[in-house]
Design an enzyme around this catalytic site. Structure first.
Site, short mmCIF file in Angstrom:
data_model
loop_
_atom_site.label_atom_id
_atom_site.label_comp_id
_atom_site.label_asym_id
_atom_site.label_seq_id
_atom_site.Cartn_x
_atom_site.Cartn_y
_atom_site.Cartn_z
N TYR A 159 41.77 38.54 35.87
CA TYR A 159 41.60 38.25 37.30
C TYR A 159 40.24 38.71 37.79
O TYR A 159 39.85 39.87 37.59
CB TYR A 159 42.70 38.95 38.12
CG TYR A 159 42.63 38.59 39.59
CD1 TYR A 159 42.84 37.27 40.00
CD2 TYR A 159 42.33 39.54 40.56
CE1 TYR A 159 42.75 36.91 41.33
CE2 TYR A 159 42.26 39.18 41.91
CZ TYR A 159 42.47 37.87 42.28
OH TYR A 159 42.39 37.51 43.60
N ASP A 257 34.12 43.74 34.85
CA ASP A 257 34.65 43.72 36.20
C ASP A 257 35.43 45.02 36.40
O ASP A 257 36.56 45.16 35.93
CB ASP A 257 35.54 42.48 36.39
CG ASP A 257 36.14 42.41 37.78
OD1 ASP A 257 36.03 43.40 38.54
OD2 ASP A 257 36.72 41.37 38.11
N LYS A 284 36.81 47.40 46.15
CA LYS A 284 37.93 48.27 46.53
C LYS A 284 37.50 49.68 46.96
O LYS A 284 37.10 49.89 48.09
CB LYS A 284 38.95 48.33 45.41
CG LYS A 284 39.49 46.91 45.09
CD LYS A 284 40.80 46.95 44.40
CE LYS A 284 41.18 45.61 43.81
NZ LYS A 284 42.09 44.83 44.62
C1 LIG Z 1 39.53 43.03 38.70
C2 LIG Z 1 39.36 42.36 40.03
N1 LIG Z 1 38.32 41.54 40.23
C3 LIG Z 1 38.11 40.93 41.41
C4 LIG Z 1 38.98 41.12 42.46
C5 LIG Z 1 38.72 40.42 43.78
O1 LIG Z 1 38.39 41.35 44.75
P1 LIG Z 1 38.63 40.94 46.30
O2 LIG Z 1 40.11 40.89 46.50
O3 LIG Z 1 37.97 42.05 47.07
O4 LIG Z 1 37.98 39.62 46.51
C6 LIG Z 1 40.08 41.97 42.30
C7 LIG Z 1 41.04 42.16 43.39
O5 LIG Z 1 42.18 42.52 43.21
C8 LIG Z 1 40.28 42.60 41.05
O6 LIG Z 1 41.33 43.40 40.84
#
Ligand SMILES: Cc1ncc(COP(=O)(O)O)c(C=O)c1O
Length: 462
Positions: A159, A257, A284
Site C-alpha cells: 500500500y 515507503d 503520519k
Molecule cells: C505505507 C503507506 N504509504 C502511503 C500511505 C498513504 O498516506 P496518506 O493516507 O497520508 O495519503 C499510507 C497510509 O496509510 C501508508 O500506510
C-alpha cells in the site's frame, strides 16, 4: 431452527454495540444523506457503523454517547504521542495566533526538514507534501525524472496511497497460485499496468527475474519495508539488504515507503535493517496530528526539484508545508526521540506478550506479530510471509475479527478492525494490562465463534 451458540453471541454483541452507541448511529444516518455510506474515507468504516468521536485526550478517545476507548488506532498510527499532547498543543496555540498559512516560507518548514534529515542517515534533503499518497506519487516522479525510465516494481498487496499507479495490486492477486498477475480495480486506468511490475513480498528471485526481463527500463523498486496494510509483515534484514544489492546490480533505484514503519526507530526501519534506500517516503507521525507527507533521500536525485536549476520538476501545493503542520510536526518529533521510541517499543513487546499469553490461556488459534510499538493479531496459525498469506488467513477468520472488534469496543478498547494495534506514548503499563485482560475476556466470550473459525482454518485448502 434454533440459534447456535455462535449466532447468539453475534446478535448479543451487535445488540450491545447498538444500545451503547445510539448517538453515533443517529450521526451515521444523517451523514448518509450527504456522504456516500455516511463516510468519506474507506479505512475508518466498519459494520454496522463507526462511532463518532467527541474528543480525544492522551491515550483515550470519547464518542458522542460519552463512551471511553483506550485508543489503539491513533488515527492509523499517526498520533504517536496520543491526542492533544500538551507540548504539541502549546506550540500550535502560539502558531495559531500568528496565522496558519502564509503563502511564503516559514522557519518551522526547514526546522522540521533539518530534524528529519539529521535522524535518517539516507535523507540528505526532502520535500514536504500534504499526504503520504502525494509523497509516494512524488517519490516515483523523482525516480522517473532522475532515471528517464517509466517502470516500477511494486509488491503484491503493498500500500502506498491513493494515486493510480500504486493502486495496482492494492490487494494481492488471489486468482493464481503462482506469480501475481498485475491488475487494477474499478476506476483505475488499465494503461497504468504497462508500467507496473508486481512481485510477492520477501521474494528476491521474482524481483530479480523482473529486473532481468526489464533491464534498463525500471526506474525504481518501491516497497514498505514492513508490509503494513498487507498484514504487518516485517521484511527481514536479508530480504531488504538483498533488494539493495539487486537495485545496485541492475542499476535501478530503491524507494522505502516508511510512512508507517518510521516510528519504530529514530532513523526509521531502514536503520534497524541497515539499508540505505535512494529515496524514502514519510507521513503520519511527522505531522503531529496534521495532514502531511514527505519524500527525500539522495541529494543528487532531490536536486531535480531545485527551482534554481533549468528543467527542474514542478512540485506545488496550496497548503504544502503550512505553518500549523510544520509546527505540529516539529513539536511531535521533539518528544519522540530515541529514548521515547525505545520505551514505547518495550511497552509494545510487553503488550504483544500479554496478547499471546491470552491466546494460549484461552486455547484460541492465533498469532501476534510484534512490530515494536505495533502488534498484529491474526486468528490463524498460517505462516505469514506475503500479503496473499494474510488474505488467505483472513478469508477464514474475518467474521470472528469483525465481532471481536465490536466486542472490544463494547468493553472500551478501539483497535483497527483488521487486527492492528498501535501504541502511543501516553499509554501506561496499567493501560496495557487492562487491554490484555479485556482481550482475554473477549476471547473467552467469543470462544464458540473462535472454535468455528479455527475449525474452518484447519479444513481449509486453497
Ligand atoms: C505505507 C503507506 N504509504 C502511503 C500511505 C498513504 O498516506 P496518506 O493516507 O497520508 O495519503 C499510507 C497510509 O496509510 C501508508 O500506510
Amino acid at each position: 431452527m434454533s440459534e447456535t451458540a455462535a449466532e447468539k453471541i453475534k446478535s448479543d454483541v451487535l445488540k450491545r454495540y447498538e444500545e451503547r452507541t445510539k448517538k453515533s448511529k443517529a450521526h451515521n444516518e444523517t451523514a448518509k444523506q450527504f456522504l456516500p455510506g455516511g463516510d468519506t474515507r474507506s479505512i475508518g468504516f466498519y459494520k454496522p457503523y463507526p462511532v463518532f468521536a467527541e474528543k480525544g485526550n492522551g491515550a483515550y478517545l470519547y464518542d458522542s454517547d460519552g463512551n471511553e476507548y483506550l485508543d489503539f488506532v491513533n488515527n492509523m498510527t499517526s498520533l504517536v504521542n496520543g491526542h492533544a499532547h500538551p507540548h504539541v498543543t502549546e506550540a500550535l496555540r502560539k502558531q495559531l495566533e500568528k496565522g496558519t498559512v502564509h503563502g511564503i516560507p516559514v522557519e518551522p518548514k526547514y526546522r522540521l526538514a533539518e530534524h528529519l534529515c539529521n535522524r535518517i542517515p539516507s535523507m540528505e534533503s526532502l520535500r514536504f507534501t500534504n499526504t503520504g499518497s502525494e509523497a509516494t506519487l512524488f517519490a516515483m516522479r523523482a525516480a522517473r525524472g532522475f532515471t528517464g525510465r517509466d517502470k516500477f516494481i511494486k509488491i503484491d498487496g503493498g500500500y502506498h496511497g491513493n494515486h493510480d499507479f500504486v493502486q495496482v495490486n492494492l490487494f494481492p492477486d488471489m486468482t493464481t497460485q503462482g506469480l501475481p498477475q498485475p491488475y487494477v480495480n474499478k476506476g483505475i486506468p488499465a494503461s497504468v499496468l504497462k508500467d507496473m511490475l508486481v512481485t510477492p513480498f520477501d521474494d528476491l528471485e521474482t524481483t530479480e527475474k523482473l529486473l532481468k526481463e526489464n533491464r534498463g527500463e525500471v526506474a525504481a523498486i518501491i516497497l514498505e519495508p514492513i508490509l503494513g496494510t498487507g498484514g504487518g509483515v516485517p521484511g527481514s534484514k536479508e530480504y531488504l539488504q538483498g533488494l539493495r544489492k539487486l537495485a545496485d546490480q541492475y542499476d535501478t533505484l530503491l524507494i522505502f515507503d516508511e510512512i508507517i514503519s518510521f516510528r519504530l526507530h529514530e532513523g526509521g526501519y531502514q536503520s534497524i535493517v541497515d539499508v540505505k534506500p535512494d529515496l524514502t517516503t514519510l507521513g503520519k507521525v511527522i505531522g503531529g496530528g496534521f495532514p502531511i507527507g514527505a519524500f527525500g533521500g539522495r541529494r543528487d536525485i532531490m536536486e531535480i526539484f531545485n527551482p534554481m536549476l533549468p528543467d527542474s520538476i514542478t512540485h506545488s501545493g496550496t497548503f504544502t508545508a503550512n505553518a500549523m503542520t510544520m509546527t505540529a510536526g516539529l513539536a511531535n518529533m521533539e518528544i519522540f526521540g530515541e529514548k521515547e521510541i525505545d520505551e514505547l517499543n518495550k511497552l509494545g513487546t510487553a503488550f504483544s506478550n500479554g496478547l499471546r499469553q491470552a491466546l494460549t490461556d484461552t486455547g484460541t488459534i492465533g498469532q501476534v506479530r510484534e512490530l515494536g510499538s505495533m502488534a498484529m493479531v491474526q486468528f490463524t496459525d498460517r505462516e505469514m510471509k506475503t500479503a496473499r498469506d494474510v488474505v488467505l488467513g483472513f478469508m477464514n477468520y474475518g467474521e470472528l475479527m469483525t465481532f471481536f472488534h465490536l466486542e472490544m469496543m463494547n468493553r472500551g478498547v478501539y483497535f483497527l478492525h483488521r487486527g492492528m494495534f498501535n501504541l502511543c506514548t501516553p499509554m501506561t503499563e496499567t493501560d496495557i494490562n487492562k487491554a490484555v485482560a479485556l482481550f482475554k475476556e473477549t476471547l473467552e466470550l467469543l470462544k464458540p465463534l473462535a472454535d468455528e473459525a479455527g475449525q474452518r482454518e484447519a479444513d481449509f485448502k486453497f
